[in-house]
Design a protein around this motif. Structure first.
Motif, PDB file in Angstrom:
ATOM      1  N   LYS A  16      11.359 -14.711 -14.208  1.00 17.56           N
ATOM      2  CA  LYS A  16      10.041 -15.283 -13.915  1.00 17.56           C
ATOM      3  C   LYS A  16       8.931 -14.427 -14.542  1.00 17.56           C
ATOM      4  O   LYS A  16       7.956 -14.949 -15.067  1.00 17.56           O
ATOM      5  N   LYS A  17       9.130 -13.102 -14.505  1.00 19.98           N
ATOM      6  CA  LYS A  17       8.112 -12.198 -15.077  1.00 19.98           C
ATOM      7  C   LYS A  17       8.000 -12.428 -16.582  1.00 19.98           C
ATOM      8  O   LYS A  17       6.906 -12.443 -17.141  1.00 19.98           O
ATOM      9  N   HIS A  18       9.142 -12.611 -17.265  1.00 19.28           N
ATOM     10  CA  HIS A  18       9.100 -12.874 -18.714  1.00 19.28           C
ATOM     11  C   HIS A  18       8.429 -14.208 -19.006  1.00 19.28           C
ATOM     12  O   HIS A  18       7.692 -14.352 -19.955  1.00 19.28           O
ATOM     13  N   LYS A  19       8.704 -15.175 -18.149  1.00 21.00           N
ATOM     14  CA  LYS A  19       8.139 -16.508 -18.379  1.00 21.00           C
ATOM     15  C   LYS A  19       6.618 -16.503 -18.179  1.00 21.00           C
ATOM     16  O   LYS A  19       5.904 -17.268 -18.823  1.00 21.00           O
ATOM     17  N   THR A  20       6.148 -15.628 -17.295  1.00 19.34           N
ATOM     18  CA  THR A  20       4.688 -15.529 -17.095  1.00 19.34           C
ATOM     19  C   THR A  20       4.028 -15.104 -18.404  1.00 19.34           C
ATOM     20  O   THR A  20       2.973 -15.600 -18.771  1.00 19.34           O
ATOM     21  N   LYS A  21       4.723 -14.208 -19.145  1.00 21.25           N
ATOM     22  CA  LYS A  21       4.159 -13.748 -20.428  1.00 21.25           C
ATOM     23  C   LYS A  21       4.387 -14.758 -21.539  1.00 21.25           C
ATOM     24  O   LYS A  21       3.678 -14.761 -22.542  1.00 21.25           O
ATOM     25  N   LYS A  22       5.417 -15.572 -21.402  1.00 21.33           N
ATOM     26  CA  LYS A  22       5.755 -16.559 -22.455  1.00 21.33           C
ATOM     27  C   LYS A  22       5.969 -17.919 -21.777  1.00 21.33           C
ATOM     28  O   LYS A  22       7.090 -18.345 -21.518  1.00 21.33           O
ATOM     29  N   PRO A  23       4.840 -18.628 -21.477  1.00 22.43           N
ATOM     30  CA  PRO A  23       4.931 -19.818 -20.622  1.00 22.43           C
ATOM     31  C   PRO A  23       5.785 -20.947 -21.190  1.00 22.43           C
ATOM     32  O   PRO A  23       6.285 -21.777 -20.435  1.00 22.43           O
ATOM     33  N   ASP A  24       5.961 -21.016 -22.516  1.00 20.82           N
ATOM     34  CA  ASP A  24       6.776 -22.131 -23.025  1.00 20.82           C
ATOM     35  C   ASP A  24       8.284 -21.846 -22.981  1.00 20.82           C
ATOM     36  O   ASP A  24       9.095 -22.648 -23.428  1.00 20.82           O
ATOM     37  N   MET A  25       8.642 -20.694 -22.422  1.00 21.47           N
ATOM     38  CA  MET A  25      10.067 -20.375 -22.246  1.00 21.47           C
ATOM     39  C   MET A  25      10.724 -21.417 -21.339  1.00 21.47           C
ATOM     40  O   MET A  25      10.157 -21.793 -20.321  1.00 21.47           O
TER      41      MET A  25
END
Ligand code: 5AD
Ligand code: SF4
Length: 473
Positions: free
Chosen positions: A86-95
């Motif tokens: 979730k933390k990575h997705k916050t930085k890369k929302p189109d993940m």
């Protein structure tokens, strides 16, 4: 983590109708070899869509967690990993985040309810629809759920996977109809399905043409595999008759280039005489058999719905050993199944002593929701399970070390598969599946070489090529 394809080519020119890699996929694999295989196939399927595998989830365009539901801890680990993702997705929302495999099959929509970071949930029967699901997830907002069982030929719709090294798994059978009362597999993987002889042969031939030397035929119940004999097959069979796993092994053994064949996991109920005979007759079939018994008490085996007794299991092991006296026997054991008394547990210790395993996995019983065992009376307290497991594991470790030590001084054919940690060292496998390291030249990678066993560490053997007997560690 599965990362087996060549992401380093740097070639941006599309060729063979494939898109040059422009996106990254991170796949994390939990659990069994079947999942490792499925992950490889998913990576293979995504490659033509422009996805290259990545070792880290940080900036991946697609994250796939290929999950295992067999014990509770494995499922909980998925949720804690999703927290990190979730933390990575916050930085890369189109993940896009996908949960695949048996947790997905078992929990379905509960996953997106508990972890809204997830875009796609799909069970083991739906991998081949991955490209379609990615397109849908990109197009629509809202999650995609694909957990219905479809017995349509998932095997054959999947793209050929990337393999490196000299040994590969080939799924020949999926699913399980045995319904052991502790196990989620029949619910998550569905009914037993066998792949055709021609499809398996084609895959093994293709692996042989790419330089592979060893295949492990894979299935939840691999020895339940059966399929019509291939057209034109006569030796010992009339056309239209059925092949069992023994015949499949003999058939695959005719493929040039493949010198070692293994299969896993077998069930005692499906261990027929043809398969047992193959251990004595087919040189390419390696002397290693994973045949779980789970417990030594007939009362517990009955409550587990195993369909065999301790006695019938022992008789099978005797037959297998008569066919191939040096065979390494491996297994799985569960301690603390509901109703298991101290006396029942002693019978588990007894059967282990009688079989004398070369290696064996052992687990504390874990209550899986939806299985009959979960609601059985007389659940065993956790600390009792821990004590029993510790005693069992000490015995199994002793047997494993004795089996390894018995190889000292023997010359074993070793298939060298990769470079070792120390310079000038290669690592390979003995016929009994033991890791063996030895000083050897890189040109011996992919070769089966006679190696004298000169040392024995807890998890590997040390070997020396003929005439090169110094110790390396
Ligand atoms: N609890 C503990 N061990 C289990 N296994 C399967 N289900 C459970 C469970 N609920 C073990 C069995 C099986 C192996 C793959 O995992 O021993 O053979
Ligand atoms: Fe599970 Fe039993 Fe089937 Fe093995 S045979 S997958 S333990 S139900």
């Amino acid at each position: 983590m599965t990362d087996r394809s060549d992401a380093s080519s740097g070639d941006k020119t599309p060729h063979n109708g494939q898109m040059a890699p422009s996106k990254k996929v991170f796949v994390k694999t939990y659990g069994c070899q079947m999942n490792v295989y499925d992950s490889e196939r998913m990576v293979g399927l995504l490659k033509p869509l422009g996805y290259a595998p990545s070792d880290v989830p940080d900036d991946a365009d697609l994250v796939i967690l290929n999950t295992c539901h067999i014990r509770e801890k494995a499922a909980e680990k998925v949720y804690s990993d999703l927290g990190r993702i979730k933390k990575h997705k916050t930085k890369k929302p189109d993940m896009k985040v996908a949960v695949a495999g048996c947790v997905a099959q078992a929990e379905g929509a509960e996953i997106t309810a508990r972890a809204p970071v997830v875009d796609m949930v799909f069970g083991p029967q739906a991998y081949h629809k991955l490209p379609e699901m990615i397109a849908r997830a990109a197009r629509d907002s809202g999650e995609v759920l694909e957990t219905d069982f479809t017995v349509e030929e998932k095997f054959d719709r999947l793209a050929e996977r990337e393999v490196d090294g000299y040994s590969a798994f080939v799924t020949v059978q999926e699913g399980c109809d045995k319904f052991c009362t502790f196990c989620v597999v029949p619910y998550t993987r569905g009914a037993e399905v066998s792949r055709s002889v021609d499809a398996v042969t084609a895959e093994v031939r293709s692996l042989a043409s790419r330089g592979l030397r060893e295949v492990t035929l894979l299935g939840q119940n691999v020895n339940a595999w059966h399929s019509p004999a291939p057209a034109g097959h006569i030796a010992g069979h009339t056309e239209g008759s059925t092949f069992g796993l023994g015949e499949l092994v003999r058939h695959i053994a005719q493929i040039d280039g493949i010198d070692r064949i293994r299969f896993t996991t077998s069930h005692p109920r499906d261990m027929d005489d043809g398969l047992i005979a193959a251990f004595g007759e087919e040189e390419k079939l390696m002397p290693y058999l994973h045949l779980p018994v789970q417990a030594g008490s007939d009362k517990i085996l009955k409550a587990m719905n195993r369909g065999h007794t301790a006695e019938t299991y022992i008789r099978q092991i005797e037959k297998v050993r008569a066919a191939r006296p040096d065979i390494a026997i491996s297994g799985d054991m569960i301690v603390g199944f509901p109703g298991e008394t101290a006396e029942d547990f002693e019978m588990t210790m007894e059967i282990v002593r009688e079989v004398n395993y070369a290696s064996c996995f052992s687990f504390k019983y874990s209550r899986r929701p939806g299985t009959p065992g979960a609601t059985m009376p007389l659940q065993v307290p956790e600390d009792e399970k821990s004590d029993r497991l510790a005693r069992l594991q000490a015995l199994l470790e002793e047997q494993k070390q004795a089996f390894n030590a018995a190889q000292l001084g023997r010359v074993l054919p070793v298939l060298f598969e990769k470079e070792g940690r120390n310079k000038g060292q290669l690592i390979g496998r003995s016929p009994y599946l033991q890791a063996v390291h030895a000083v050897a030249t890189p040109d011996m990678l992919g070769q089966i070489v006679p190696v004298e066993i000169i040392g024995c560490a807890p998890n590997s053997l040390e070997g020396a090529l003929a005439g090169l007997k110094e110790k390396t560690s």
